[in-house]
Design a protein around this motif. Structure first.
Motif, mmCIF file in Angstrom:
data_model
loop_
_atom_site.group_PDB
_atom_site.id
_atom_site.type_symbol
_atom_site.label_atom_id
_atom_site.label_comp_id
_atom_site.label_asym_id
_atom_site.label_seq_id
_atom_site.Cartn_x
_atom_site.Cartn_y
_atom_site.Cartn_z
ATOM 1 N N VAL A 1 4.409 -12.628 -31.841
ATOM 2 C CA VAL A 1 4.246 -13.920 -32.512
ATOM 3 C C VAL A 1 2.932 -14.588 -32.118
ATOM 4 O O VAL A 1 2.194 -15.082 -32.978
ATOM 5 C CB VAL A 1 5.440 -14.853 -32.196
ATOM 6 N N ALA A 2 2.634 -14.661 -30.828
ATOM 7 C CA ALA A 2 1.423 -15.348 -30.372
ATOM 8 C C ALA A 2 0.968 -14.761 -29.045
ATOM 9 O O ALA A 2 1.761 -14.240 -28.257
ATOM 10 C CB ALA A 2 1.666 -16.851 -30.220
ATOM 11 N N GLY A 3 -0.335 -14.880 -28.796
ATOM 12 C CA GLY A 3 -0.918 -14.432 -27.540
ATOM 13 C C GLY A 3 -1.148 -15.595 -26.597
ATOM 14 O O GLY A 3 -0.670 -16.714 -26.817
ATOM 15 N N LEU A 4 -1.911 -15.319 -25.546
ATOM 16 C CA LEU A 4 -2.199 -16.302 -24.512
ATOM 17 C C LEU A 4 -3.705 -16.423 -24.346
ATOM 18 O O LEU A 4 -4.425 -15.420 -24.388
ATOM 19 C CB LEU A 4 -1.571 -15.854 -23.187
ATOM 20 N N CYS A 5 -4.167 -17.655 -24.172
ATOM 21 C CA CYS A 5 -5.554 -17.925 -23.813
ATOM 22 C C CYS A 5 -5.544 -18.519 -22.412
ATOM 23 O O CYS A 5 -5.128 -19.670 -22.221
ATOM 24 C CB CYS A 5 -6.200 -18.896 -24.803
ATOM 25 N N ILE A 6 -5.959 -17.730 -21.432
ATOM 26 C CA ILE A 6 -6.076 -18.252 -20.072
ATOM 27 C C ILE A 6 -7.415 -18.980 -19.947
ATOM 28 O O ILE A 6 -8.465 -18.445 -20.314
ATOM 29 C CB ILE A 6 -5.990 -17.116 -19.030
ATOM 30 N N ASP A 7 -7.350 -20.199 -19.436
ATOM 31 C CA ASP A 7 -8.537 -20.996 -19.154
ATOM 32 C C ASP A 7 -8.688 -21.063 -17.637
ATOM 33 O O ASP A 7 -7.809 -21.570 -16.937
ATOM 34 C CB ASP A 7 -8.367 -22.394 -19.753
ATOM 35 N N THR A 8 -9.795 -20.530 -17.119
ATOM 36 C CA THR A 8 -9.953 -20.440 -15.672
ATOM 37 C C THR A 8 -9.940 -21.813 -15.006
ATOM 38 O O THR A 8 -9.355 -21.993 -13.937
ATOM 39 C CB THR A 8 -11.250 -19.708 -15.311
ATOM 40 N N GLY A 9 -10.567 -22.804 -15.649
ATOM 41 C CA GLY A 9 -10.622 -24.140 -15.068
ATOM 42 C C GLY A 9 -9.293 -24.853 -15.083
ATOM 43 O O GLY A 9 -8.901 -25.489 -14.097
ATOM 44 N N HIS A 10 -8.552 -24.741 -16.182
ATOM 45 C CA HIS A 10 -7.237 -25.380 -16.257
ATOM 46 C C HIS A 10 -6.257 -24.702 -15.304
ATOM 47 O O HIS A 10 -5.380 -25.359 -14.741
ATOM 48 C CB HIS A 10 -6.714 -25.364 -17.691
ATOM 49 N N LYS B 1 -14.343 -22.094 -17.280
ATOM 50 C CA LYS B 1 -14.818 -23.379 -16.783
ATOM 51 C C LYS B 1 -15.138 -23.214 -15.307
ATOM 52 O O LYS B 1 -14.773 -22.224 -14.682
ATOM 53 C CB LYS B 1 -13.742 -24.466 -16.923
ATOM 54 N N ASP B 2 -15.786 -24.226 -14.731
ATOM 55 C CA ASP B 2 -15.943 -24.290 -13.288
ATOM 56 C C ASP B 2 -15.686 -25.728 -12.858
ATOM 57 O O ASP B 2 -15.827 -26.661 -13.662
ATOM 58 C CB ASP B 2 -17.328 -23.826 -12.847
ATOM 59 N N GLY C 1 -20.626 -21.194 -12.178
ATOM 60 C CA GLY C 1 -21.402 -20.698 -11.055
ATOM 61 C C GLY C 1 -21.823 -21.760 -10.070
ATOM 62 O O GLY C 1 -22.327 -21.449 -8.986
ATOM 63 N N GLN C 2 -21.614 -23.031 -10.424
ATOM 64 C CA GLN C 2 -22.002 -24.122 -9.524
ATOM 65 C C GLN C 2 -20.792 -24.796 -8.883
ATOM 66 O O GLN C 2 -20.948 -25.782 -8.154
ATOM 67 C CB GLN C 2 -22.840 -25.156 -10.283
ATOM 68 N N GLY C 3 -19.601 -24.281 -9.166
ATOM 69 C CA GLY C 3 -18.394 -24.900 -8.651
ATOM 70 C C GLY C 3 -17.630 -24.009 -7.698
ATOM 71 O O GLY C 3 -18.199 -23.110 -7.063
ATOM 72 N N THR D 1 -15.153 -18.035 -24.125
ATOM 73 C CA THR D 1 -15.830 -19.290 -24.453
ATOM 74 C C THR D 1 -15.989 -20.162 -23.220
ATOM 75 O O THR D 1 -15.028 -20.404 -22.488
ATOM 76 C CB THR D 1 -15.062 -20.040 -25.557
ATOM 77 N N VAL D 2 -17.224 -20.628 -23.007
ATOM 78 C CA VAL D 2 -17.556 -21.539 -21.909
ATOM 79 C C VAL D 2 -17.256 -22.973 -22.341
ATOM 80 O O VAL D 2 -17.621 -23.395 -23.440
ATOM 81 C CB VAL D 2 -19.054 -21.414 -21.549
ATOM 82 N N GLU D 3 -16.602 -23.704 -21.455
ATOM 83 C CA GLU D 3 -16.326 -25.117 -21.711
ATOM 84 C C GLU D 3 -16.686 -25.941 -20.478
ATOM 85 O O GLU D 3 -16.543 -25.479 -19.346
ATOM 86 C CB GLU D 3 -14.852 -25.339 -22.047
ATOM 87 N N GLN D 4 -17.152 -27.162 -20.721
ATOM 88 C CA GLN D 4 -17.432 -28.108 -19.638
ATOM 89 C C GLN D 4 -17.216 -29.514 -20.182
ATOM 90 O O GLN D 4 -18.143 -30.157 -20.668
ATOM 91 C CB GLN D 4 -18.857 -27.945 -19.097
#
Length: 308
Positions: free
Chosen positions: A191-200, A225-226, A255-257, A278-281
């Motif tokens: 039905v659906a996949g997963l999007c892991i967000d490293t920062g969250h 994310k960082d 890379g700065q966190g 995808t990079v997010e900040q």
């Protein structure tokens, strides 16, 4: 690994379309291209126009493609169901007809994706990052949310051939380890996949590399994310909403966190992940003076550690 790094409008502070300080969407596309990205997400519903010709022209002008659309809304309220399905129709109709990104060998589902996140609850927003004090949904409320996600995912796939991915998000009702495990149990992979967000993941007290491995069989898309540890410690000591924390600088260039990107890269290699990241900040859009430096710094760091 064949991995391509994308960007997202939230790097420019675009999270709430009602915010009067948002940059124009054409400026975001232009600056994402200048920073060296191949594509980006559509951003929150209502930010970019839904007109195919208009968006296609700007994407082509900047050499960009759309990797995902987003539903960032209340997935819990029963009355919000029709609104969620309307957004699904309109977002998917647009991104399905835009020029597509290539699919890498080993990539489970082709881009673009539909990223689904729960949002809009004060009682959880103020408890972001605090599993011990964050209220959980009742069984009935949880099943309503599950039903909404299923309906979105089935509509996006059956009508448009677009894969829905569930994104755990700080300040929503899918954030912490118990909630991720439960939603993965309740909504099967077909039905659906997963999007892991490293920062969250980090914000919620979880090690990103561990969770990439734990749900390797479910991960169709990834966000990077960082986190600035000093800012993170400061905001967790306050009663503060998630995006207020972002305005105080809790997110920083990759890379700065404090996140271990050598470990994250190894985890992605170990699970055989291919495709798009995808990079997010997140930031306050009024603090946009450093956007170009930040998005370029993230891109340059990731390139230096082996990401395309």
């Amino acid at each position: 690994m064949s991995i391509h790094i994308m960007s997202a409008p939230c790097c420019w502070g675009v999270d709430d379309v009602k915010n009067p300080h948002l940059p124009h969407w054409t400026s975001v596309l232009s600056e994402a291209s200048q920073a060296g990205y191949q594509g980006l997400e559509l951003g929150p519903y209502g930010y970019m126009p839904l007109d195919i010709a208009t968006v296609s022209t700007e994407l082509d002008k900047n050499g960009l493609r759309i990797v995902a659309g987003t539903i960032f809304d209340d997935l819990v309220a029963p009355a919000n169901g029709p609104n969620l399905l309307r957004q699904t129709h309109e977002i998917c109709a647009l991104i399905r007809q835009l020029p597509q990104l290539p699919t890498e060998e080993g990539q489970r589902f082709a881009a673009p994706y539909l990223v689904v996140m729960d949002w809009g609850h004060d009682e959880r927003d103020y408890a972001a990052g605090h599993s011990d004090r964050a209220p959980r949904l009742s069984p009935e409320q949880w099943q309503t949310m599950v039903g909404h996600i299923r309906a979105i995912a089935e509509l996006s796939w059956n009508t448009y051939g677009i894969r829905t991915v569930i994104h755990p998000h700080a300040g929503g009702y899918i954030e912490f380890a118990d909630e991720i495990d439960q939603i993965m149990a309740d909504i099967p992979h077909e039905v659906a996949g997963l999007c892991i967000d490293t920062g969250h993941s980090y914000y919620a007290g979880m090690d990103p590399s561990t969770w990439l491995r734990r749900y390797a069989h479910r991960i169709d898309y990834v966000h990077f994310k960082d986190i600035d540890r000093a800012a993170f410690d400061a905001v967790l000591a306050k009663r503060i909403r998630f995006f207020e924390a972002c305005a105080e600088g809790v997110m920083c260039p990759i890379g700065q966190g404090s996140l271990d990107y050598d470990g994250i890269r190894q985890a992605l290699a170990d699970i055989g992940y291919q495709g798009y990241i995808t990079v997010e900040q997140e930031r306050d859009p009024r603090n946009k003076g450093s956007v170009m430096n930040d998005v370029k710094a993230s891109r340059d760091f990731l390139k230096s550690v082996g990401f395309h």
